[in-house]
Design a protein around this motif. Structure first.
Motif, PDB file in Angstrom:
ATOM      1  N   GLY A  76       0.723  -1.265   0.463  1.00 58.25           N
ATOM      2  CA  GLY A  76       0.100   0.155  -0.179  1.00 58.25           C
ATOM      3  C   GLY A  76       1.064   1.374   0.104  1.00 58.25           C
ATOM      4  N   GLY A  77       1.924   1.424   0.962  1.00 55.01           N
ATOM      5  CA  GLY A  77       3.050   2.182   0.696  1.00 55.01           C
ATOM      6  C   GLY A  77       3.954   2.783  -0.553  1.00 55.01           C
ATOM      7  N   LEU A  78       3.507   1.842  -1.094  1.00 53.39           N
ATOM      8  CA  LEU A  78       4.231   1.532  -1.734  1.00 53.39           C
ATOM      9  C   LEU A  78       4.183   2.202  -3.239  1.00 53.39           C
ATOM     10  N   LEU A  79       2.541   2.242  -3.614  1.00 50.27           N
ATOM     11  CA  LEU A  79       1.207   2.248  -4.262  1.00 50.27           C
ATOM     12  C   LEU A  79       1.390   3.826  -4.411  1.00 50.27           C
ATOM     13  N   ILE A  80       1.142   4.271  -3.302  1.00 46.52           N
ATOM     14  CA  ILE A  80       0.672   5.858  -2.937  1.00 46.52           C
ATOM     15  C   ILE A  80       1.797   6.481  -3.128  1.00 46.52           C
ATOM     16  N   LEU A  81       3.371   5.607  -2.938  1.00 46.23           N
ATOM     17  CA  LEU A  81       4.364   6.960  -2.949  1.00 46.23           C
ATOM     18  C   LEU A  81       4.240   6.719  -4.632  1.00 46.23           C
ATOM     19  N   ILE A  91      -2.696   5.769  -5.251  1.00 44.39           N
ATOM     20  CA  ILE A  91      -2.549   6.282  -4.268  1.00 44.39           C
ATOM     21  C   ILE A  91      -3.703   5.927  -3.687  1.00 44.39           C
ATOM     22  N   LEU A  92      -5.345   6.031  -4.521  1.00 54.72           N
ATOM     23  CA  LEU A  92      -6.653   5.444  -4.308  1.00 54.72           C
ATOM     24  C   LEU A  92      -6.450   3.856  -4.019  1.00 54.72           C
ATOM     25  N   VAL A  93      -5.783   3.371  -4.667  1.00 50.15           N
ATOM     26  CA  VAL A  93      -5.780   1.185  -4.483  1.00 50.15           C
ATOM     27  C   VAL A  93      -4.445   1.751  -3.619  1.00 50.15           C
ATOM     28  N   GLY A  94      -3.890   2.372  -3.479  1.00 50.89           N
ATOM     29  CA  GLY A  94      -2.722   2.064  -2.453  1.00 50.89           C
ATOM     30  C   GLY A  94      -3.934   2.000  -0.777  1.00 50.89           C
ATOM     31  N   LEU A  95      -4.441   3.263  -0.452  1.00 52.51           N
ATOM     32  CA  LEU A  95      -5.150   3.087   0.770  1.00 52.51           C
ATOM     33  C   LEU A  95      -6.369   2.839   0.506  1.00 52.51           C
ATOM     34  N   ALA A  96      -6.514   1.905  -0.457  1.00 53.32           N
ATOM     35  CA  ALA A  96      -7.502   0.588  -0.204  1.00 53.32           C
ATOM     36  C   ALA A  96      -6.965  -0.862   0.576  1.00 53.32           C
ATOM     37  N   ILE A  97      -5.042  -0.907  -0.190  1.00 57.48           N
ATOM     38  CA  ILE A  97      -4.728  -1.905   0.282  1.00 57.48           C
ATOM     39  C   ILE A  97      -4.998  -1.606   1.815  1.00 57.48           C
ATOM     40  N   PHE A  98      -4.088  -0.749   1.998  1.00 54.82           N
ATOM     41  CA  PHE A  98      -3.884  -0.250   3.723  1.00 54.82           C
ATOM     42  C   PHE A  98      -5.803  -0.234   4.086  1.00 54.82           C
ATOM     43  N   VAL A  99      -6.513   0.408   4.210  1.00 47.12           N
ATOM     44  CA  VAL A  99      -8.179  -0.025   4.760  1.00 47.12           C
ATOM     45  C   VAL A  99      -8.033  -1.912   5.137  1.00 47.12           C
ATOM     46  N   LEU A 100      -7.961  -2.399   2.951  1.00 47.60           N
ATOM     47  CA  LEU A 100      -7.958  -3.808   3.782  1.00 47.60           C
ATOM     48  C   LEU A 100      -7.456  -4.596   4.216  1.00 47.60           C
ATOM     49  N   THR A 101      -5.798  -4.171   4.378  1.00 45.48           N
ATOM     50  CA  THR A 101      -4.897  -4.777   5.360  1.00 45.48           C
ATOM     51  C   THR A 101      -5.790  -4.383   6.996  1.00 45.48           C
ATOM     52  N   GLY A 102      -6.077  -4.023   6.869  1.00 49.80           N
ATOM     53  CA  GLY A 102      -6.757  -3.282   8.421  1.00 49.80           C
ATOM     54  C   GLY A 102      -7.805  -4.391   8.812  1.00 49.80           C
ATOM     55  N   PHE A 103      -8.742  -4.212   8.349  1.00 49.24           N
ATOM     56  CA  PHE A 103      -9.749  -5.397   7.909  1.00 49.24           C
ATOM     57  C   PHE A 103      -9.304  -6.899   8.524  1.00 49.24           C
ATOM     58  N   LEU A 104      -8.102  -7.398   7.307  1.00 48.26           N
ATOM     59  CA  LEU A 104      -7.947  -8.355   7.706  1.00 48.26           C
ATOM     60  C   LEU A 104      -7.062  -9.026   9.367  1.00 48.26           C
TER      61      LEU A 104
END
Length: 130
Positions: A76-81, A91-104
């Protein structure tokens, strides 16, 4: 003649951090704080070897949960960068991966914590899914 005063190095360590389901539950709580997840990883790696099968399964589940957390945050951080230079959709895909990682991670900690409270191992502890 054997030395009777020599301490037994193979004896289990008794104390506040030992191999028990109570400390497994504490590790799940440490993962949820995110900043104390390295401490949970240390406990899971240090005390999983002499543990019984159900406690070993929980410690393995904890290690895979932390691995999932690290992989998800790095991707997620790499996609945001990359999105900062290329496209705002990255950036939106990276944020979505962050959120999905948090939920999982939250779901895995809740499932593992409830299993630890019941005294049984997680159903499929070698999987990266719930």
């Amino acid at each position: 003649m054997a030395n009777l005063n020599k301490p037994n190095v193979n004896a289990r360590v008794a104390g506040p951090i030992a191999t028990s389901l109570g400390n497994v539950f504490v590790c799940y709580a440490l993962i949820l704080t995110f900043f104390l997840a390295p401490l949970a990883l240390f406990i899971a790696m240090r005390f999983s070897e002499p543990a019984e099968q159900s406690v070993f399964a929980h410690f393995y589940y904890i290690r895979t949960t932390i691995a999932l957390l690290v992989i998800g945050c790095c991707v997620g951080g790499l996609l945001i960068l990359l999105g900062a230079d290329l496209s705002s959709s990255l950036i939106l895909v990276g944020l979505a991966i962050f959120v999905l990682t948090g939920f999982l991670t939250l779901a895995r900690c809740l499932v593992g914590g409830f299993c630890a409270l019941r005294g049984r191992p997680p159903r499929s502890y070698r999987s990266y899914l719930v």
